[in-house]
Each structure stands twice: as C-alpha cells, then as structure tokens.
Design a protein around this motif. Structure first.
Motif, PDB file in Angstrom:
ATOM      1  N   ASP A  84       0.674  27.070  70.585  1.00  7.24           N
ATOM      2  CA  ASP A  84       2.049  26.704  70.970  1.00  7.24           C
ATOM      3  C   ASP A  84       2.585  25.607  70.050  1.00  7.24           C
ATOM      4  O   ASP A  84       3.723  25.684  69.560  1.00  7.24           O
ATOM      5  CB  ASP A  84       2.100  26.228  72.421  1.00  7.24           C
ATOM      6  N   GLU A  85       1.748  24.590  69.816  1.00 12.69           N
ATOM      7  CA  GLU A  85       2.158  23.493  68.932  1.00 12.69           C
ATOM      8  C   GLU A  85       2.318  23.983  67.492  1.00 12.69           C
ATOM      9  O   GLU A  85       3.236  23.571  66.782  1.00 12.69           O
ATOM     10  CB  GLU A  85       1.131  22.365  68.975  1.00 12.69           C
ATOM     11  N   ALA A  86       1.430  24.883  67.082  1.00 10.90           N
ATOM     12  CA  ALA A  86       1.505  25.418  65.723  1.00 10.90           C
ATOM     13  C   ALA A  86       2.789  26.216  65.521  1.00 10.90           C
ATOM     14  O   ALA A  86       3.473  26.065  64.497  1.00 10.90           O
ATOM     15  CB  ALA A  86       0.292  26.300  65.436  1.00 10.90           C
ATOM     16  N   VAL A  87       3.136  27.064  66.487  1.00 13.96           N
ATOM     17  CA  VAL A  87       4.367  27.865  66.390  1.00 13.96           C
ATOM     18  C   VAL A  87       5.588  26.957  66.267  1.00 13.96           C
ATOM     19  O   VAL A  87       6.469  27.180  65.423  1.00 13.96           O
ATOM     20  CB  VAL A  87       4.509  28.803  67.606  1.00 13.96           C
ATOM     21  N   LEU A  88       5.642  25.928  67.101  1.00  5.07           N
ATOM     22  CA  LEU A  88       6.771  24.989  67.049  1.00  5.07           C
ATOM     23  C   LEU A  88       6.847  24.311  65.683  1.00  5.07           C
ATOM     24  O   LEU A  88       7.937  24.145  65.122  1.00  5.07           O
ATOM     25  CB  LEU A  88       6.630  23.935  68.151  1.00  5.07           C
ATOM     26  N   ALA A  89       5.696  23.924  65.142  1.00  5.49           N
ATOM     27  CA  ALA A  89       5.664  23.241  63.846  1.00  5.49           C
ATOM     28  C   ALA A  89       6.069  24.184  62.717  1.00  5.49           C
ATOM     29  O   ALA A  89       6.821  23.801  61.811  1.00  5.49           O
ATOM     30  CB  ALA A  89       4.271  22.670  63.594  1.00  5.49           C
ATOM     31  N   TYR A  90       5.580  25.419  62.745  1.00  5.79           N
ATOM     32  CA  TYR A  90       5.955  26.396  61.718  1.00  5.79           C
ATOM     33  C   TYR A  90       7.446  26.723  61.798  1.00  5.79           C
ATOM     34  O   TYR A  90       8.136  26.821  60.770  1.00  5.79           O
ATOM     35  CB  TYR A  90       5.140  27.678  61.873  1.00  5.79           C
ATOM     36  N   GLU A  91       7.946  26.900  63.016  1.00  6.97           N
ATOM     37  CA  GLU A  91       9.365  27.221  63.184  1.00  6.97           C
ATOM     38  C   GLU A  91      10.247  26.065  62.718  1.00  6.97           C
ATOM     39  O   GLU A  91      11.305  26.285  62.105  1.00  6.97           O
ATOM     40  CB  GLU A  91       9.658  27.564  64.644  1.00  6.97           C
ATOM     41  N   ALA A  92       9.815  24.836  63.000  1.00  5.07           N
ATOM     42  CA  ALA A  92      10.567  23.657  62.554  1.00  5.07           C
ATOM     43  C   ALA A  92      10.589  23.592  61.027  1.00  5.07           C
ATOM     44  O   ALA A  92      11.610  23.265  60.421  1.00  5.07           O
ATOM     45  CB  ALA A  92       9.953  22.387  63.133  1.00  5.07           C
ATOM     46  N   PHE A  93       9.453  23.907  60.410  1.00  5.87           N
ATOM     47  CA  PHE A  93       9.377  23.907  58.947  1.00  5.87           C
ATOM     48  C   PHE A  93      10.354  24.916  58.358  1.00  5.87           C
ATOM     49  O   PHE A  93      11.107  24.599  57.426  1.00  5.87           O
ATOM     50  CB  PHE A  93       7.954  24.249  58.497  1.00  5.87           C
ATOM     51  N   GLU A  94      10.356  26.133  58.899  1.00  2.16           N
ATOM     52  CA  GLU A  94      11.259  27.167  58.374  1.00  2.16           C
ATOM     53  C   GLU A  94      12.728  26.785  58.559  1.00  2.16           C
ATOM     54  O   GLU A  94      13.563  27.033  57.692  1.00  2.16           O
ATOM     55  CB  GLU A  94      10.970  28.499  59.045  1.00  2.16           C
ATOM     56  N   PRO A 104       7.382  32.610  53.468  1.00  2.80           N
ATOM     57  CA  PRO A 104       6.636  33.837  53.820  1.00  2.80           C
ATOM     58  C   PRO A 104       5.287  33.534  54.478  1.00  2.80           C
ATOM     59  O   PRO A 104       4.906  34.186  55.456  1.00  2.80           O
ATOM     60  CB  PRO A 104       6.450  34.540  52.466  1.00  2.80           C
ATOM     61  N   TYR A 105       4.610  32.541  53.949  1.00  3.45           N
ATOM     62  CA  TYR A 105       3.335  32.108  54.535  1.00  3.45           C
ATOM     63  C   TYR A 105       3.552  31.605  55.960  1.00  3.45           C
ATOM     64  O   TYR A 105       2.764  31.909  56.864  1.00  3.45           O
ATOM     65  CB  TYR A 105       2.729  31.008  53.667  1.00  3.45           C
ATOM     66  N   VAL A 106       4.614  30.834  56.153  1.00  2.00           N
ATOM     67  CA  VAL A 106       4.926  30.263  57.466  1.00  2.00           C
ATOM     68  C   VAL A 106       5.207  31.362  58.484  1.00  2.00           C
ATOM     69  O   VAL A 106       4.732  31.310  59.628  1.00  2.00           O
ATOM     70  CB  VAL A 106       6.126  29.299  57.359  1.00  2.00           C
ATOM     71  N   ILE A 107       5.977  32.376  58.086  1.00  2.00           N
ATOM     72  CA  ILE A 107       6.269  33.495  58.988  1.00  2.00           C
ATOM     73  C   ILE A 107       4.982  34.241  59.336  1.00  2.00           C
ATOM     74  O   ILE A 107       4.738  34.595  60.495  1.00  2.00           O
ATOM     75  CB  ILE A 107       7.289  34.459  58.355  1.00  2.00           C
ATOM     76  N   TYR A 108       4.149  34.459  58.325  1.00  2.00           N
ATOM     77  CA  TYR A 108       2.877  35.163  58.554  1.00  2.00           C
ATOM     78  C   TYR A 108       1.993  34.367  59.513  1.00  2.00           C
ATOM     79  O   TYR A 108       1.407  34.933  60.446  1.00  2.00           O
ATOM     80  CB  TYR A 108       2.156  35.374  57.226  1.00  2.00           C
ATOM     81  N   ARG A 109       1.911  33.082  59.303  1.00  2.00           N
ATOM     82  CA  ARG A 109       1.089  32.240  60.180  1.00  2.00           C
ATOM     83  C   ARG A 109       1.640  32.212  61.607  1.00  2.00           C
ATOM     84  O   ARG A 109       0.879  32.173  62.578  1.00  2.00           O
ATOM     85  CB  ARG A 109       1.028  30.825  59.625  1.00  2.00           C
ATOM     86  N   THR A 110       2.960  32.218  61.726  1.00  2.00           N
ATOM     87  CA  THR A 110       3.567  32.264  63.059  1.00  2.00           C
ATOM     88  C   THR A 110       3.156  33.545  63.766  1.00  2.00           C
ATOM     89  O   THR A 110       2.809  33.536  64.956  1.00  2.00           O
ATOM     90  CB  THR A 110       5.101  32.187  62.961  1.00  2.00           C
TER      91      THR A 110
END
Length: 216
Positions: A84-94, A104-110
């Motif tokens: 949950d925390e990772a998704v929020l952090a990746y989404e904030a980054f994007e 692209p890496y961020v979307i894949y990791r999400t």
C-alpha cells in the motif's frame, strides 16, 4: 507567576535541545545521505534506507538526488512488502515527474505491487484487476519498454485468475440452484475470457442453466 516562568524556562530548554539535535543532524550533506541510503538499500536494510532517503528528501528537496530518493523510498517499501505504501509512493513519483525516464519502471512496479497480492480464486480479485490495469497501461503508453514482455506474461496470469474466479462463483450459484444468476456468470465468463479453459466448460453449463431456468 513563578509557575509561568518555570514553564517558559522548560519550553526554552526543550526548544533549545530540539534545535541543537536538528542542526546536528543537518551536518549530514546530501551526498552523505544518498550514500547512507544506497548502502542500506544494497544491504537490504530497507527501513534504514527509507530513513536516510526521507531525510535527504526533507532536508534537501532541491538536491539533484531528491528524485532518486523518492524512487528508492518506493522501492524500499516494495521490498518490505508494504505494498500500500509502495503504491502511494510510486503514484506520487509519477504524478510529480510524469516525463521522467523512470516512469515505465514505476508503472510496472505499481502493477507488481498489486500482482504480488493475488489470492486464491475464491477471494476478492481486486489485486488481479488493478495489476492488469497497470500492465495494460504500461503496454499502451510505452510499447517499447523493456518491461512489456513481463507485463504481458503477468496479464495472462491475471486473466487466468479472473476467469477461474468467475467460474468458481458461477458454479456456486449453479450448486445452490440459482440458475439465472449462474447463467449470467457463465455468459460473462465466455464473453470476457473466451480463450480460457473455463470458457469451454462454461459453454456446456450455459445450455444446462438455460434449460433448468426455464423449468423454474
């Protein structure tokens, strides 16, 4: 009056201590913090990495390392399986860096954050749906990405999970003699997952359900 003076003195002392600690901590440069975070990350000490990268981001928000810190914080949460925390952090980054090469890496990791939460076919399939959405978005927006092939493979696994879940629910309705509800589920399965192994079985069940539903 004496009580007020004493309280004021205590507040000054506490404030002085916190200011001293803050200035002491700030003696670490951005370079030192990124080195500290990188070392912790490499040693799989992800909580320490989050601490170092968070300090870097907070103390030096305009540093050239700040974007790296944001990404590594998300990655650290991912490795800690705090999805949950990772998704929020990746989404904030994007959201903050939509043109960054790492998107692209961020979307894949999400997508992986959701994919890693896939459960058995009798459970909620939200993770399968969300991960598939992210992988499809990656393929649509970045068809040349190095992560596309892996995303396609994982989409297939998500489809298999979703198809099996739909078949499980349809069979439940069938066994409890709710033939009309079962029929809708079987038909939905065939429409949405026509190439799945369950769809072939569903075709036979559709014929049975129609006949049984007409008798009710």
């Amino acid at each position: 009056m004496k009580k007020l003076l004493l309280l004021f003195t205590i507040v000054l002392l506490v404030s002085g201590c916190s200011l001293f600690e803050s200035s002491h901590e700030m003696e670490k440069s951005a370079e030192e913090l990124v080195s500290e975070g990188s070392s912790a990350f490499m040693d799989e000490k992800y909580k320490n990495a989050i601490k170092a990268y968070t300090d870097l981001k907070d103390w030096y928000p305009f540093s050239k390392y700040a974007i790296l810190a944001e990404l590594k914080i998300a990655d650290s949460y991912y490795h800690l399986e705090k999805y949950d925390e990772a998704v929020l952090a990746y989404e904030a980054f994007e959201k903050m860096h939509p043109k960054n090469d790492a998107v692209p890496y961020v979307i894949y990791r999400t997508g992986l954050c959701w994919f890693n939460q896939l459960d058995t076919v009798d459970r909620d399939q939200t993770p399968a749906k969300n991960s598939m959405d992210q992988f499809k978005r990656l393929i649509d927006q970045y068809p040349e990405s190095e992560y596309v092939q892996e995303a396609e493979e994982k989409i297939q696994l998500c489809v298999e999970n979703l198809s099996a879940h739909e078949f499980y629910v349809a069979n439940f309705y069938y066994k409890t003699k709710k033939y009309k509800s079962a029929l809708k589920r079987y038909e939905s399965l065939v429409t949405n997952y026509p190439n799945s192994k369950e769809s072939k079985e569903a075709l036979n069940k559709i014929i049975e359900c129609r006949a049984l539903a007409n008798k009710i």
